[in-house]
Design a protein around this motif. Structure first.
Motif, PDB file in Angstrom:
ATOM      1  N   GLU A  45       0.837  -1.208   0.000  1.00  0.00           N
ATOM      2  CA  GLU A  45       0.000   0.000   0.000  1.00  0.00           C
ATOM      3  C   GLU A  45       0.869   1.255   0.000  1.00  0.00           C
ATOM      4  O   GLU A  45       2.005   1.222   0.457  1.00  0.00           O
ATOM      5  CB  GLU A  45      -0.877   0.047   1.265  1.00  0.00           C
ATOM      6  CG  GLU A  45      -1.870  -1.075   1.397  1.00  0.00           C
ATOM      7  CD  GLU A  45      -3.096  -0.894   0.518  1.00  0.00           C
ATOM      8  OE1 GLU A  45      -3.348   0.252   0.066  1.00  0.00           O
ATOM      9  OE2 GLU A  45      -3.789  -1.886   0.284  1.00  0.00           O
ATOM     10  N   VAL A  46       0.295   2.342  -0.497  1.00  0.00           N
ATOM     11  CA  VAL A  46       0.911   3.666  -0.390  1.00  0.00           C
ATOM     12  C   VAL A  46       0.041   4.467   0.563  1.00  0.00           C
ATOM     13  O   VAL A  46      -1.167   4.606   0.357  1.00  0.00           O
ATOM     14  CB  VAL A  46       1.001   4.369  -1.758  1.00  0.00           C
ATOM     15  CG1 VAL A  46       1.560   5.776  -1.597  1.00  0.00           C
ATOM     16  CG2 VAL A  46       1.845   3.554  -2.732  1.00  0.00           C
ATOM     17  N   TYR A  47       0.663   4.963   1.643  1.00  0.00           N
ATOM     18  CA  TYR A  47      -0.061   5.699   2.665  1.00  0.00           C
ATOM     19  C   TYR A  47       0.272   7.181   2.568  1.00  0.00           C
ATOM     20  O   TYR A  47       1.440   7.552   2.652  1.00  0.00           O
ATOM     21  CB  TYR A  47       0.329   5.192   4.059  1.00  0.00           C
ATOM     22  CG  TYR A  47      -0.012   3.745   4.279  1.00  0.00           C
ATOM     23  CD1 TYR A  47      -1.270   3.371   4.739  1.00  0.00           C
ATOM     24  CD2 TYR A  47       0.917   2.747   4.007  1.00  0.00           C
ATOM     25  CE1 TYR A  47      -1.586   2.044   4.940  1.00  0.00           C
ATOM     26  CE2 TYR A  47       0.608   1.407   4.202  1.00  0.00           C
ATOM     27  CZ  TYR A  47      -0.641   1.062   4.661  1.00  0.00           C
ATOM     28  OH  TYR A  47      -0.955  -0.257   4.845  1.00  0.00           O
ATOM     29  N   PRO A  48      -0.743   8.044   2.429  1.00  0.00           N
ATOM     30  CA  PRO A  48      -0.475   9.483   2.480  1.00  0.00           C
ATOM     31  C   PRO A  48      -0.076   9.873   3.898  1.00  0.00           C
ATOM     32  O   PRO A  48      -0.357   9.149   4.866  1.00  0.00           O
ATOM     33  CB  PRO A  48      -1.805  10.115   2.067  1.00  0.00           C
ATOM     34  CG  PRO A  48      -2.839   9.085   2.361  1.00  0.00           C
ATOM     35  CD  PRO A  48      -2.164   7.749   2.233  1.00  0.00           C
ATOM     36  N   LEU A  49       0.555  11.006   4.021  1.00  0.00           N
ATOM     37  CA  LEU A  49       1.062  11.462   5.310  1.00  0.00           C
ATOM     38  C   LEU A  49      -0.031  11.511   6.381  1.00  0.00           C
ATOM     39  O   LEU A  49       0.230  11.196   7.546  1.00  0.00           O
ATOM     40  CB  LEU A  49       1.717  12.837   5.149  1.00  0.00           C
ATOM     41  CG  LEU A  49       2.605  13.302   6.284  1.00  0.00           C
ATOM     42  CD1 LEU A  49       3.726  12.313   6.567  1.00  0.00           C
ATOM     43  CD2 LEU A  49       3.176  14.673   5.971  1.00  0.00           C
ATOM     44  N   ASN A 100      13.767   2.835   0.061  1.00  0.00           N
ATOM     45  CA  ASN A 100      14.036   3.575  -1.174  1.00  0.00           C
ATOM     46  C   ASN A 100      13.324   4.909  -1.030  1.00  0.00           C
ATOM     47  O   ASN A 100      12.110   4.946  -0.819  1.00  0.00           O
ATOM     48  CB  ASN A 100      13.500   2.820  -2.395  1.00  0.00           C
ATOM     49  CG  ASN A 100      14.348   1.620  -2.715  1.00  0.00           C
ATOM     50  OD1 ASN A 100      15.487   1.757  -3.125  1.00  0.00           O
ATOM     51  ND2 ASN A 100      13.803   0.438  -2.491  1.00  0.00           N
ATOM     52  N   ASP A 101      14.093   5.981  -1.114  1.00  0.00           N
ATOM     53  CA  ASP A 101      13.577   7.308  -0.816  1.00  0.00           C
ATOM     54  C   ASP A 101      13.659   8.255  -1.995  1.00  0.00           C
ATOM     55  O   ASP A 101      14.520   8.114  -2.860  1.00  0.00           O
ATOM     56  CB  ASP A 101      14.396   7.939   0.324  1.00  0.00           C
ATOM     57  CG  ASP A 101      14.316   7.166   1.618  1.00  0.00           C
ATOM     58  OD1 ASP A 101      13.256   6.566   1.905  1.00  0.00           O
ATOM     59  OD2 ASP A 101      15.313   7.159   2.359  1.00  0.00           O
ATOM     60  N   ALA A 116       9.748   4.162   0.733  1.00  0.00           N
ATOM     61  CA  ALA A 116       9.181   2.844   0.450  1.00  0.00           C
ATOM     62  C   ALA A 116      10.035   1.771   1.117  1.00  0.00           C
ATOM     63  O   ALA A 116      11.246   1.713   0.912  1.00  0.00           O
ATOM     64  CB  ALA A 116       9.114   2.606  -1.055  1.00  0.00           C
ATOM     65  N   MET A 117       9.396   0.932   1.917  1.00  0.00           N
ATOM     66  CA  MET A 117      10.080  -0.118   2.662  1.00  0.00           C
ATOM     67  C   MET A 117      10.153  -1.394   1.847  1.00  0.00           C
ATOM     68  O   MET A 117       9.166  -1.810   1.248  1.00  0.00           O
ATOM     69  CB  MET A 117       9.312  -0.391   3.968  1.00  0.00           C
ATOM     70  CG  MET A 117       9.910  -1.458   4.842  1.00  0.00           C
ATOM     71  SD  MET A 117      11.504  -0.936   5.475  1.00  0.00           S
ATOM     72  CE  MET A 117      12.225  -2.518   5.867  1.00  0.00           C
ATOM     73  N   THR A 118      11.328  -2.011   1.844  1.00  0.00           N
ATOM     74  CA  THR A 118      11.520  -3.342   1.284  1.00  0.00           C
ATOM     75  C   THR A 118      12.085  -4.225   2.388  1.00  0.00           C
ATOM     76  O   THR A 118      13.090  -3.869   3.007  1.00  0.00           O
ATOM     77  CB  THR A 118      12.487  -3.318   0.086  1.00  0.00           C
ATOM     78  OG1 THR A 118      11.945  -2.469  -0.934  1.00  0.00           O
ATOM     79  CG2 THR A 118      12.695  -4.710  -0.483  1.00  0.00           C
ATOM     80  N   SER A 128       7.692  -6.012  -0.367  1.00  0.00           N
ATOM     81  CA  SER A 128       7.162  -4.851   0.356  1.00  0.00           C
ATOM     82  C   SER A 128       6.398  -5.232   1.611  1.00  0.00           C
ATOM     83  O   SER A 128       5.898  -4.360   2.318  1.00  0.00           O
ATOM     84  CB  SER A 128       6.258  -4.025  -0.559  1.00  0.00           C
ATOM     85  OG  SER A 128       5.094  -4.759  -0.880  1.00  0.00           O
ATOM     86  N   GLY A 129       6.308  -6.504   1.908  1.00  0.00           N
ATOM     87  CA  GLY A 129       5.698  -6.922   3.155  1.00  0.00           C
ATOM     88  C   GLY A 129       4.311  -7.479   3.010  1.00  0.00           C
ATOM     89  O   GLY A 129       3.682  -7.390   1.960  1.00  0.00           O
ATOM     90  N   ARG A 130       3.855  -8.056   4.080  1.00  0.00           N
ATOM     91  CA  ARG A 130       2.515  -8.625   4.137  1.00  0.00           C
ATOM     92  C   ARG A 130       1.527  -7.543   4.547  1.00  0.00           C
ATOM     93  O   ARG A 130       1.916  -6.587   5.202  1.00  0.00           O
ATOM     94  CB  ARG A 130       2.497  -9.760   5.157  1.00  0.00           C
ATOM     95  CG  ARG A 130       3.424 -10.889   4.743  1.00  0.00           C
ATOM     96  CD  ARG A 130       3.447 -12.008   5.772  1.00  0.00           C
ATOM     97  NE  ARG A 130       4.490 -12.938   5.415  1.00  0.00           N
ATOM     98  CZ  ARG A 130       5.721 -12.925   5.929  1.00  0.00           C
ATOM     99  NH1 ARG A 130       6.049 -12.033   6.836  1.00  0.00           N
ATOM    100  NH2 ARG A 130       6.615 -13.790   5.555  1.00  0.00           N
ATOM    101  N   PRO A 131       0.269  -7.692   4.199  1.00  0.00           N
ATOM    102  CA  PRO A 131      -0.710  -6.677   4.611  1.00  0.00           C
ATOM    103  C   PRO A 131      -0.627  -6.398   6.097  1.00  0.00           C
ATOM    104  O   PRO A 131      -0.485  -7.308   6.909  1.00  0.00           O
ATOM    105  CB  PRO A 131      -2.053  -7.307   4.225  1.00  0.00           C
ATOM    106  CG  PRO A 131      -1.702  -8.216   3.090  1.00  0.00           C
ATOM    107  CD  PRO A 131      -0.329  -8.763   3.422  1.00  0.00           C
TER     108      PRO A 131
END
Length: 137
Positions: A45-49, A100-101, A116-118, A128-131
């Motif tokens: 997912e992409v989370y807004p601030l 990754n920034d 973004a986390m890996t 990118s991980g599990r839900p």
């Protein structure tokens, strides 16, 4: 690559503030490292601030240890990669991976625009991980 020493130091300090703030649970200081339209990506997912405080609240607590970032700063924008080792405070279980920034220079200085986390799995896979248990509203 046009990494002026002052810019590199400023971004390194910004990322140190991220790690220390999240370790200490200081969400206000943590939000200050992002641009107002910044995002955090993990768990598919992409989370807004605006959603980041709830995501952090739902996440395990512990120590965020980060490496010196590998930076590519060009003018008022840049990218970077930073290794991470997270140690859970209750169990001392570890999670490892990297961010990754994308960075932007603002009127207030350098800020994270995207992070973004890996995760690196025991089997060697990078994902990118599990839900996450965080419920989006």
């Amino acid at each position: 690559m046009t990494n002026a020493v002052e810019d590199v130091i400023e971004v390194q300090q910004l990322l140190a503030k991220y790690a220390v703030s999240i370790t200490k649970g200081d969400i206000d200081a943590l939000l200050e490292v992002f641009t107002p339209d910044g995002t955090y990506s993990a768990f598919g997912e992409v989370y807004p601030l605006a959603e980041f405080p709830a995501l952090v609240d739902a996440a395990p607590k512990g120590l965020f240890m980060v490496s010196t970032p590998l930076l590519d700063l060009r003018g008022d924008e840049g990218t970077g990669v930073q290794n991470l080792c997270f140690v859970d405070h209750a169990t001392h279980d570890m999670r490892i991976g990297y961010y990754n920034d994308a960075y932007r220079r603002t009127a207030d200085g350098w800020r994270l625009h995207t992070r973004a986390m890996t995760f690196i799995r025991r089997n060697g896979e990078h994902d990118s991980g599990r839900p996450h248990s965080h419920a989006r509203r």
